[in-house]
Structures are given as C-alpha cells and as structure tokens.
Design a protein around this motif. Sequence first.
Motif, PDB file in Angstrom:
ATOM      1  N   ILE A   8      52.918  27.517  50.001  1.00  0.00           N
ATOM      2  CA  ILE A   8      51.098  27.167  50.509  1.00  0.00           C
ATOM      3  C   ILE A   8      50.528  28.186  49.602  1.00  0.00           C
ATOM      4  N   GLU A   9      51.197  29.276  49.519  1.00  0.00           N
ATOM      5  CA  GLU A   9      51.536  30.797  48.697  1.00  0.00           C
ATOM      6  C   GLU A   9      51.171  30.485  47.569  1.00  0.00           C
ATOM      7  N   SER A  10      51.714  29.461  47.017  1.00  0.00           N
ATOM      8  CA  SER A  10      51.617  28.929  45.392  1.00  0.00           C
ATOM      9  C   SER A  10      50.485  28.740  45.140  1.00  0.00           C
ATOM     10  N   VAL A  11      50.020  27.263  46.222  1.00  0.00           N
ATOM     11  CA  VAL A  11      48.739  27.305  46.132  1.00  0.00           C
ATOM     12  C   VAL A  11      46.955  28.079  46.265  1.00  0.00           C
ATOM     13  N   LEU A  12      46.947  28.823  47.157  1.00  0.00           N
ATOM     14  CA  LEU A  12      46.316  29.857  47.264  1.00  0.00           C
ATOM     15  C   LEU A  12      46.722  30.923  45.458  1.00  0.00           C
ATOM     16  N   ASP A  13      48.108  30.971  45.484  1.00  0.00           N
ATOM     17  CA  ASP A  13      47.872  32.206  44.306  1.00  0.00           C
ATOM     18  C   ASP A  13      47.071  31.329  42.966  1.00  0.00           C
ATOM     19  N   ILE A  14      47.027  29.893  42.766  1.00  0.00           N
ATOM     20  CA  ILE A  14      46.316  28.467  41.484  1.00  0.00           C
ATOM     21  C   ILE A  14      45.010  28.906  41.736  1.00  0.00           C
ATOM     22  N   GLU A  15      45.080  28.992  43.663  1.00  0.00           N
ATOM     23  CA  GLU A  15      42.957  29.089  43.048  1.00  0.00           C
ATOM     24  C   GLU A  15      42.752  30.181  43.146  1.00  0.00           C
ATOM     25  N   ASP A  16      43.009  31.283  43.974  1.00  0.00           N
ATOM     26  CA  ASP A  16      42.948  33.182  43.000  1.00  0.00           C
ATOM     27  C   ASP A  16      42.609  32.786  42.112  1.00  0.00           C
ATOM     28  N   MET A  17      43.468  32.363  40.505  1.00  0.00           N
ATOM     29  CA  MET A  17      43.570  32.633  38.989  1.00  0.00           C
ATOM     30  C   MET A  17      42.561  31.444  38.653  1.00  0.00           C
ATOM     31  N   ARG A  18      42.660  30.402  39.521  1.00  0.00           N
ATOM     32  CA  ARG A  18      41.413  30.197  38.725  1.00  0.00           C
ATOM     33  C   ARG A  18      40.054  30.269  39.221  1.00  0.00           C
ATOM     34  N   ARG A  19      39.402  31.102  40.458  1.00  0.00           N
ATOM     35  CA  ARG A  19      38.484  31.506  40.389  1.00  0.00           C
ATOM     36  C   ARG A  19      38.112  32.987  39.316  1.00  0.00           C
ATOM     37  N   ARG A  20      39.013  33.725  39.244  1.00  0.00           N
ATOM     38  CA  ARG A  20      39.116  34.683  39.148  1.00  0.00           C
ATOM     39  C   ARG A  20      38.668  34.351  37.411  1.00  0.00           C
ATOM     40  N   CYS A  21      38.912  33.321  36.392  1.00  0.00           N
ATOM     41  CA  CYS A  21      39.528  32.851  35.790  1.00  0.00           C
ATOM     42  C   CYS A  21      37.673  32.052  35.622  1.00  0.00           C
ATOM     43  N   VAL A  22      37.297  31.675  36.200  1.00  0.00           N
ATOM     44  CA  VAL A  22      35.494  31.645  36.315  1.00  0.00           C
ATOM     45  C   VAL A  22      35.016  32.632  36.803  1.00  0.00           C
ATOM     46  N   ALA A  23      34.970  33.699  37.261  1.00  0.00           N
ATOM     47  CA  ALA A  23      33.918  34.644  37.338  1.00  0.00           C
ATOM     48  C   ALA A  23      34.604  35.332  35.671  1.00  0.00           C
ATOM     49  N   HIS A  24      35.688  35.709  35.395  1.00  0.00           N
ATOM     50  CA  HIS A  24      35.759  36.132  33.814  1.00  0.00           C
ATOM     51  C   HIS A  24      34.623  35.105  32.712  1.00  0.00           C
ATOM     52  N   GLU A  25      34.477  33.633  33.083  1.00  0.00           N
ATOM     53  CA  GLU A  25      33.581  33.118  32.023  1.00  0.00           C
ATOM     54  C   GLU A  25      32.323  33.612  32.625  1.00  0.00           C
ATOM     55  N   ARG A  26      32.077  33.678  33.461  1.00  0.00           N
ATOM     56  CA  ARG A  26      30.182  33.843  33.510  1.00  0.00           C
ATOM     57  C   ARG A  26      29.913  35.466  33.548  1.00  0.00           C
ATOM     58  N   TRP A  27      30.875  36.086  33.482  1.00  0.00           N
ATOM     59  CA  TRP A  27      30.688  37.398  32.442  1.00  0.00           C
ATOM     60  C   TRP A  27      30.789  37.453  31.372  1.00  0.00           C
ATOM     61  N   LEU A  28      31.627  36.870  30.849  1.00  0.00           N
ATOM     62  CA  LEU A  28      31.907  36.644  28.857  1.00  0.00           C
ATOM     63  C   LEU A  28      30.338  35.776  29.077  1.00  0.00           C
ATOM     64  N   SER A  29      29.584  34.980  29.603  1.00  0.00           N
ATOM     65  CA  SER A  29      28.953  33.866  29.284  1.00  0.00           C
ATOM     66  C   SER A  29      26.888  35.446  29.478  1.00  0.00           C
ATOM     67  N   ALA A  30      27.280  36.532  30.350  1.00  0.00           N
ATOM     68  CA  ALA A  30      26.587  37.386  30.423  1.00  0.00           C
ATOM     69  C   ALA A  30      26.311  38.368  29.359  1.00  0.00           C
ATOM     70  N   HIS A  31      27.794  38.431  29.280  1.00  0.00           N
ATOM     71  CA  HIS A  31      27.856  39.892  28.183  1.00  0.00           C
ATOM     72  C   HIS A  31      28.742  39.662  26.384  1.00  0.00           C
ATOM     73  N   PRO A  32      27.680  38.645  25.690  1.00  0.00           N
ATOM     74  CA  PRO A  32      27.376  38.046  24.371  1.00  0.00           C
ATOM     75  C   PRO A  32      28.163  38.971  23.392  1.00  0.00           C
ATOM     76  N   ASP A  33      27.460  40.474  23.858  1.00  0.00           N
ATOM     77  CA  ASP A  33      28.128  42.142  22.678  1.00  0.00           C
ATOM     78  C   ASP A  33      28.844  42.311  23.139  1.00  0.00           C
ATOM     79  N   ALA A  34      29.917  42.371  24.195  1.00  0.00           N
ATOM     80  CA  ALA A  34      30.888  42.437  24.361  1.00  0.00           C
ATOM     81  C   ALA A  34      31.952  41.803  23.973  1.00  0.00           C
TER      82      ALA A  34
END
Length: 76
Positions: A32-58
């Motif tokens: 269960i901990e590994s599943v939660l870790d995987i889900e946490d990483m997936r969510r972090r990657c989605v948030a990072h992708e959103r941030w990158l999309s919103a900050h093309p100059d960076a």
Amino acid sequence: MARTITLRLSDEAYESVKRHAEADRQSMNTWIESVLDIEDMRRRCVAHERWLSAHPDAVAFADSWADRNLDELAQR
C-alpha cells in the motif's frame, strides 16, 4: 515523526490488496505504501507539468542554461 493512517477497506478491496501484495511478495502495508508513493509521484509530475506550461519563460531559461552546461562539458 512517522504518522499512522488507518485505511478502512471493504472485504473485496482488502482481498484485492492482499492478493497483489502476496503476488509481489510484500507485506500489505509495504504494498500500500508503494502504491501511495507512486500516486504521490504521479500527482507531483502533473503539478510540475502544469507549472511548466504556465511559465514558458522559465522553461526557455532552463533549456538555455542546460545547453550552456552541456557545451561547457563537451569542451573539457
């Protein structure tokens, strides 16, 4: 400090987790901990992708910086 979270699973979900954990030769808690870790990483990657999309100059700045670093390494 470690926190304990209690999950209440239906009998069907419990048996499913148990089967998956046994198939992976892990305890149910570890599985269960590994599943939660995987889900946490997936969510972090989605948030990072959103941030990158919103900050093309960076993104452009980081790309240029990386290219300069690679060029410098190639000259060594």
